[in-house]
Design a protein around this motif. Structure first.
Motif, mmCIF file in Angstrom:
data_model
loop_
_atom_site.group_PDB
_atom_site.id
_atom_site.type_symbol
_atom_site.label_atom_id
_atom_site.label_comp_id
_atom_site.label_asym_id
_atom_site.label_seq_id
_atom_site.Cartn_x
_atom_site.Cartn_y
_atom_site.Cartn_z
ATOM 1 N N UNK A 104 0.848 -1.190 0.000
ATOM 2 C CA UNK A 104 0.000 0.000 0.000
ATOM 3 C C UNK A 104 0.886 1.243 0.000
ATOM 4 N N UNK A 105 0.695 2.112 -0.980
ATOM 5 C CA UNK A 105 1.444 3.368 -1.066
ATOM 6 C C UNK A 105 0.527 4.507 -0.642
ATOM 7 N N UNK A 106 0.947 5.266 0.361
ATOM 8 C CA UNK A 106 0.149 6.416 0.808
ATOM 9 C C UNK A 106 1.001 7.678 0.647
ATOM 10 N N UNK A 107 0.579 8.536 -0.275
ATOM 11 C CA UNK A 107 1.311 9.768 -0.551
ATOM 12 C C UNK A 107 0.475 10.988 -0.187
ATOM 13 N N UNK A 108 1.164 12.123 -0.165
ATOM 14 C CA UNK A 108 0.468 13.381 0.105
ATOM 15 C C UNK A 108 1.381 14.334 0.832
ATOM 16 N N UNK A 109 0.993 15.611 0.867
ATOM 17 C CA UNK A 109 1.820 16.607 1.556
ATOM 18 C C UNK A 109 1.719 16.511 3.077
ATOM 19 N N UNK A 110 2.541 17.293 3.776
ATOM 20 C CA UNK A 110 2.542 17.300 5.248
ATOM 21 C C UNK A 110 1.199 17.776 5.800
ATOM 22 N N UNK A 111 0.810 17.231 6.940
ATOM 23 C CA UNK A 111 -0.383 17.718 7.623
ATOM 24 C C UNK A 111 -1.690 17.151 7.115
ATOM 25 N N UNK B 175 6.438 10.276 -3.046
ATOM 26 C CA UNK B 175 6.601 9.786 -4.428
ATOM 27 C C UNK B 175 6.536 8.265 -4.472
ATOM 28 N N UNK B 176 5.805 7.665 -3.523
ATOM 29 C CA UNK B 176 5.796 6.195 -3.431
ATOM 30 C C UNK B 176 5.017 5.587 -4.605
ATOM 31 N N UNK B 177 3.815 6.067 -4.833
ATOM 32 C CA UNK B 177 2.984 5.514 -5.904
ATOM 33 C C UNK B 177 3.483 5.841 -7.295
ATOM 34 N N UNK B 178 4.226 6.952 -7.421
ATOM 35 C CA UNK B 178 4.701 7.367 -8.746
ATOM 36 C C UNK B 178 6.086 6.810 -9.065
ATOM 37 N N UNK B 179 6.991 6.804 -8.092
ATOM 38 C CA UNK B 179 8.395 6.465 -8.375
ATOM 39 C C UNK B 179 8.897 5.234 -7.638
ATOM 40 N N UNK C 65 2.529 -0.838 -6.749
ATOM 41 C CA UNK C 65 1.841 -1.090 -5.474
ATOM 42 C C UNK C 65 0.410 -1.566 -5.727
ATOM 43 N N UNK C 66 -0.078 -2.453 -4.853
ATOM 44 C CA UNK C 66 -1.443 -2.984 -5.016
ATOM 45 C C UNK C 66 -2.492 -1.894 -4.856
ATOM 46 N N UNK C 67 -2.212 -0.973 -3.947
ATOM 47 C CA UNK C 67 -3.157 0.121 -3.691
ATOM 48 C C UNK C 67 -2.374 1.409 -3.507
ATOM 49 N N UNK C 68 -2.837 2.471 -4.184
ATOM 50 C CA UNK C 68 -2.210 3.781 -4.016
ATOM 51 C C UNK C 68 -3.260 4.759 -3.507
ATOM 52 N N UNK D 236 -4.103 6.416 -8.417
ATOM 53 C CA UNK D 236 -4.273 6.556 -6.966
ATOM 54 C C UNK D 236 -5.700 6.978 -6.618
ATOM 55 N N UNK D 237 -6.147 6.553 -5.435
ATOM 56 C CA UNK D 237 -7.453 6.985 -4.911
ATOM 57 C C UNK D 237 -7.207 8.229 -4.065
#
Length: 231
Positions: A14-21, A140-144, A149-152, A203-204
């Motif tokens: 599972x890749x979980x991306x996003x900015x801080x906060x 950059x987990x889901x992209x790079x 990944x099974x789920x982004x 990604x979702x």
């Protein structure tokens, strides 16, 4: 390193991306703990290498100097979601990497391609070794890092919601200053040439602005369980 065939049938990456906060760390840890998965905070790895650079007097303003020593520190990440650890050359740095000094310099160090290549390799090896699957959080987990990944999941939130959460974490930090710092870091991370902060096409996206942490966790757990069931 084991092959993916050695994984258990229920193993999911599972890749979980996003900015801080956006609630990324809290969500990722809780989802991993609830589902019995390993957990990796990739931001801590970039903070760790930044801490090492600062500690060793490397000029953070000189990408060439940073690149020259990117391979030197030995960074080891513990992947237990209930007690994640990180060491540099055998020293526990989980506290020191959260200082304002490291926070203010991590974007500059992270932008150096040699640093990203080194840390990306580290992240892939940790993910490959996770027999029951893993939740990996970063930018950059889901992209790079783990494009297969099974789920982004890409977490977002309004700058106001993020600043309120972050200043709550930083105990009494000025809201306006926190918001400005977050937006500045977003700009640096989103515009860097090497693997910028970006949402993967598959990604979702989950906007966490008006959700409680528990609601975000439940949403992601449901997404992971759906993926498991479909395997």
């Amino acid at each position: 390193m084991e092959t993916s065939a050695a994984r258990t049938a229920q193993a999911v990456i599972v890749a979980i991306d996003g900015p801080s906060g956006t609630g990324k760390s809290s969500t990722s840890k809780a989802v991993a703990a609830q589902l019995g998965l390993s957990y990796l905070d990739t931001g801590a790895q970039y903070r760790a290498i930044t801490w090492w650079m600062v500690n060793n007097g490397i000029d953070i303003g000189d990408p060439t100097a940073i690149a020259a020593v990117a391979a030197k520190p030995e960074i080891v990440s513990g992947t237990d979601p209930s007690a994640p650890t990180i060491t540099v050359d055998g020293t526990d740095v989980s506290g020191p990497i959260r200082t304002q000094e490291v926070t203010s310099k991590v974007s500059a160090v992270s932008a150096v391609p040699e640093v990203r290549a080194r840390i990306t390799e580290l992240q892939r090896s940790v993910a490959a070794a996770a027999e029951r699957g893993i939740v990996v959080e970063g930018r950059d987990i889901g992209t790079t890092v783990l494009p297969d990944a099974d789920l982004k999941v890409f977490l977002t939130a309004s700058p106001e919601a993020r600043a309120a959460r972050r200043s709550g974490e930083l105990k009494g930090a000025d809201l306006h200053t926190t918001r400005e710092a977050l937006l500045k870091r977003d700009a640096a991370d989103s515009t860097r040439k090497t693997s910028p902060l970006a949402k993967a096409d598959d990604a979702v996206e989950v906007d966490t602005s008006d959700l409680t942490l528990q609601q975000v966790i439940e949403c992601v757990v449901t997404l992971v369980e759906e993926k498991r069931a479909a395997k």
